[in-house]
Design an enzyme around this catalytic site. Structure first.
Site, short mmCIF file in Angstrom:
data_model
loop_
_atom_site.label_atom_id
_atom_site.label_comp_id
_atom_site.label_asym_id
_atom_site.label_seq_id
_atom_site.Cartn_x
_atom_site.Cartn_y
_atom_site.Cartn_z
N GLY A 183 43.73 -16.39 20.22
CA GLY A 183 42.30 -16.52 20.45
C GLY A 183 41.63 -15.16 20.40
O GLY A 183 42.10 -14.24 19.73
N GLY A 200 39.02 -6.79 32.51
CA GLY A 200 39.10 -6.52 31.07
C GLY A 200 39.72 -5.19 30.73
O GLY A 200 40.88 -4.93 31.05
N ALA A 231 52.56 -17.01 17.81
CA ALA A 231 52.44 -18.46 17.91
C ALA A 231 51.10 -18.80 18.52
O ALA A 231 50.60 -18.09 19.41
CB ALA A 231 53.57 -19.04 18.76
N LYS A 245 40.55 -12.78 40.29
CA LYS A 245 40.72 -11.33 40.10
C LYS A 245 40.77 -10.60 41.44
O LYS A 245 41.58 -9.68 41.62
CB LYS A 245 39.57 -10.80 39.25
CG LYS A 245 39.53 -11.41 37.85
CD LYS A 245 38.23 -11.08 37.13
CE LYS A 245 38.14 -11.77 35.79
NZ LYS A 245 36.82 -11.57 35.14
N VAL A 252 41.36 -12.66 22.62
CA VAL A 252 42.16 -11.52 23.07
C VAL A 252 43.43 -11.38 22.24
O VAL A 252 43.84 -10.26 21.89
CB VAL A 252 42.51 -11.67 24.57
CG1 VAL A 252 43.39 -10.51 25.04
CG2 VAL A 252 41.23 -11.72 25.40
#
EC number: 1.1.1.3
Length: 433
Positions: free
Chosen positions: A12, A132, A43, A202, A14
C-alpha cells in the site's frame, strides 16, 4: 559487504514507499548499515503496476514471505489486527526478525508478540508505528536512556490536527472532515482518527517505552473532537489558548495517566503552533528537561523513512551476528514495572467550561456557588453573545487545576439547574510548565 535479505508484506502507501526508498537510496543505506539490504520477495493482496519490482518475486499470499528461507527480515505493512498478528507470530516462529508500522498491532498485542520474540531471540521493531517519520521511539528508548521520563504528550494524529487547524477559521467540524476525506487525510470511516483511538494506540506505545511498563491500550481514556464547535475554538483563542487533540501520558507515584482528548494549550507553547497534518511529541525527562520532536506523522516516504531506519538497525545486528540489542520497550523484561493506569477521575487538570444558560438574574452566582462548593477556583469568566433568539447565552469559564472527580460532580449539579440548558461542554487544559 554481506547481504541481508528483506521481504515486504503489503504494498500500500507505506509498502510502496518503503520499496522505492530502499531501491533509490540503496548505496547510502548500505553505507550506513555496513551491509547490502536486498528486497528478495514482496507480497500483497493486490499488485502495484506503478512499482518497478524487476526480478523481485511477487505473491498475493503474504505467508510466502514468512516461509521463504532466504528472508532474514519480514517487513509487515498490511495493517489491522488478526492477519497481521498471525503473520508476525509466524515470522517469529520461523526465526525471522520483524519490522512493522502497525501501531494497532503493537498497542493491543505487543506484550504477547514481544514475549514470543524474546523466546525466539529475534527483534521486533516498530518505530514507524508512532508519529510517522519522526524518530521519537528511538529518542525515548536510546537518546533519553539516562532520564526518568515523567511526561509524554503530543499531537500524534495528523487528521485531527488538520481538522482543528481549519476550524480556527470558523468552519464547522463536519465540513472540514469532508475536506480531509477528499484530500486523503481521513478514511471513509474516520472513527479511529477523530475519536482518538489511533492516537491512543500510539500513546500506549510511547508510554510503555518511556515509563518501562507493559502495554495497556485497553485502559487508555479516549475522547474525540467531533463535539467541538468553531465557537469553542474561538473562545479558547480569546483566553490565550489553542485547542489541540493531544495524547498525554504522565507518570505519578501511584501509577500512570494514559489519556487522549481535546486540550487547551497556551498559544505561546511550541506544541500549540504545530498545524495541519504535522505531528509533534513533547517528552519531559528529569535530566534533559523538555524536548520536542516535530515533523510529518504520515505519508508514504516519510513513514518509509522510519521503517527503513528499523531495517538498518536490524540488518546491522544480522550482518555482525551481534546479540546486543535495544530491549523491545527500552527496558529489560525483568526491569518492567507493572504500573497501573489511573482512572480518569484521579486526573488533575484545569478546565474550560461552556455553559448554555438562560439570561436570568442570579444564574452566574448559582454556577459560581456550585464550583466553590466543590473546591474549584475560577481563573476567568466571560459571557458571549448568543447565537440563539430565546435568551440562552454561552457562559465561558476557565478554572484552576482540580481533580476530575470534583469537576464531574460540579458539572452534574450545574446541568441540573433550571437555568442551564443541555450539557456543559468541558475541555481540559494543560500548561506543560
Amino acid at each position: 559487504m554481506k547481504d541481508v535479505n528483506v521481504g515486504i508484506c503489503g504494498l500500500g502507501t507505506v509498502g510502496g514507499g518503503t520499496f522505492n526508498v530502499l531501491k533509490r537510496n540503496a548505496a547510502i543505506i548500505a553505507g550506513r548499515a555496513g551491509c547490502n539490504i536486498r528486497v528478495v520477495r514482496v507480497a500483497s493482496r493486490r499488485s502495484r503496476d506503478d512499482l518497478a519490482l524487476g526480478d523481485v518475486p511477487f505473491s498475493t499470499d503474504i505467508f510466502d514471505v514468512v516461509n521463504d528461507p532466504a528472508v532474514d527480515i519480514v517487513v509487515e505493512l498490511i495493517g489491522g489486527y488478526d492477519a497481521a498478528k498471525e503473520l508476525v507470530l509466524a515470522a517469529i516462529a520461523n526465526g525471522k526478525h520483524v519490522v512493522t508500522a502497525n501501531k494497532a498491532l503493537i498497542a493491543v498485542h505487543g506484550n504477547e508478540i514481544f514475549e514470543a520474540a524474546e523466546k525466539a531471540g529475534v527483534v521486533v521493531a516498530y518505530e514507524a508505528g508512532v508519529a510517522g517519520g519522526i524518530p521519537v521511539i528511538k529518542a525515548v528508548r536510546e537518546g533519553l536512556a539516562a532520564n526518568r521520563i515523567d511526561t509524554i504528550a503530543g499531537i500524534i494524529n495528523g487528521t485531527g490536527n488538520y481538522i482543528l487547524t481549519e476550524m480556527r477559521a470558523g468552519r464547522p467540524f463536519e465540513e472540514v472532515l469532508k475536506e480531509a476525506q477528499a484530500l486523503g487525510y481521513a478514511e471513509a470511516d474516520p472513527t479511529f482518527d477523530v475519536e482518538g483511538i489511533d492516537a491512543a494506540h500510539k500513546l500506549t506505545i510511547l508510554a510503555a517505552s518511556g515509563f518501562g511498563a507493559p502495554l495497556q491500550f485497553d485502559k487508555a481514556f479516549t475522547e474525540g473532537i467531533s463535539a467541538l464547535t468553531p465557537n469553542d475554538i474561538a473562545h479558547a483563542e480569546l483566553l490565550g489558548y489553542r485547542v489541540k487533540h493531544l495524547g498525554i501520558a504522565r507518570r505519578r507515584e501511584d501509577g500512570i495517566e494514559l489519556r487522549v482528548h481535546p486540550t487547551l494549550v497556551p498559544k505561546s507553547h511550541l506544541i500549540a503552533q504545530v498545524d495541519g497534518v504535522l505531528n509533534a511529541v513533547l517528552v519531559d525527562g528529569d535530566a534533559v528537561g523538555q524536548t520536542m520532536y516535530y515533523g510529518p506523522g504520515a505519508g508514504d516516504e516519510a513513514t518509509a523513512s522510519a521503517v527503513i531506519a528499523d531495517v538498518v538497525d536490524v540488518a546491522r545486528a544480522v550482518a555482525s551476528n551481534s546479540q546486543q540489542r535495544v530491549p523491545y520497550l527500552g527496558f529489560s523484561p525483568d526491569a518492567l514495572e507493572d504500573l497501573p493506569v489511573l482512572p480518569m477521575e484521579d486526573v488533575q487538570s484545569a478546565y474550560y467550561l461552556r455553559i448554555q444558560a438562560f439570561d436570568h438574574p442570579g444564574v452566574l452566582a448559582k454556577v459560581a456557588s456550585i464550583l466553590s462548593e466543590h473546591g474549584i477556583n475560577i481563573e476567568s469568566i466571560m459571557q458571549k453573545e448568543s447565537e440563539f433568539k430565546d435568551g440562552r447565552i454561552p457562559v465561558i469559564i476557565l478554572t484552576h487545576t482540580v481533580q476530575e472527580r470534583q469537576m464531574n460532580l460540579a458539572i452534574e449539579e450545574m446541568e441540573a439547574l433550571a437555568d442551564v440548558d443541555g450539557k456543559v461542554v468541558r475541555i481540559r487544559a494543560e500548561n506543560f510548565n
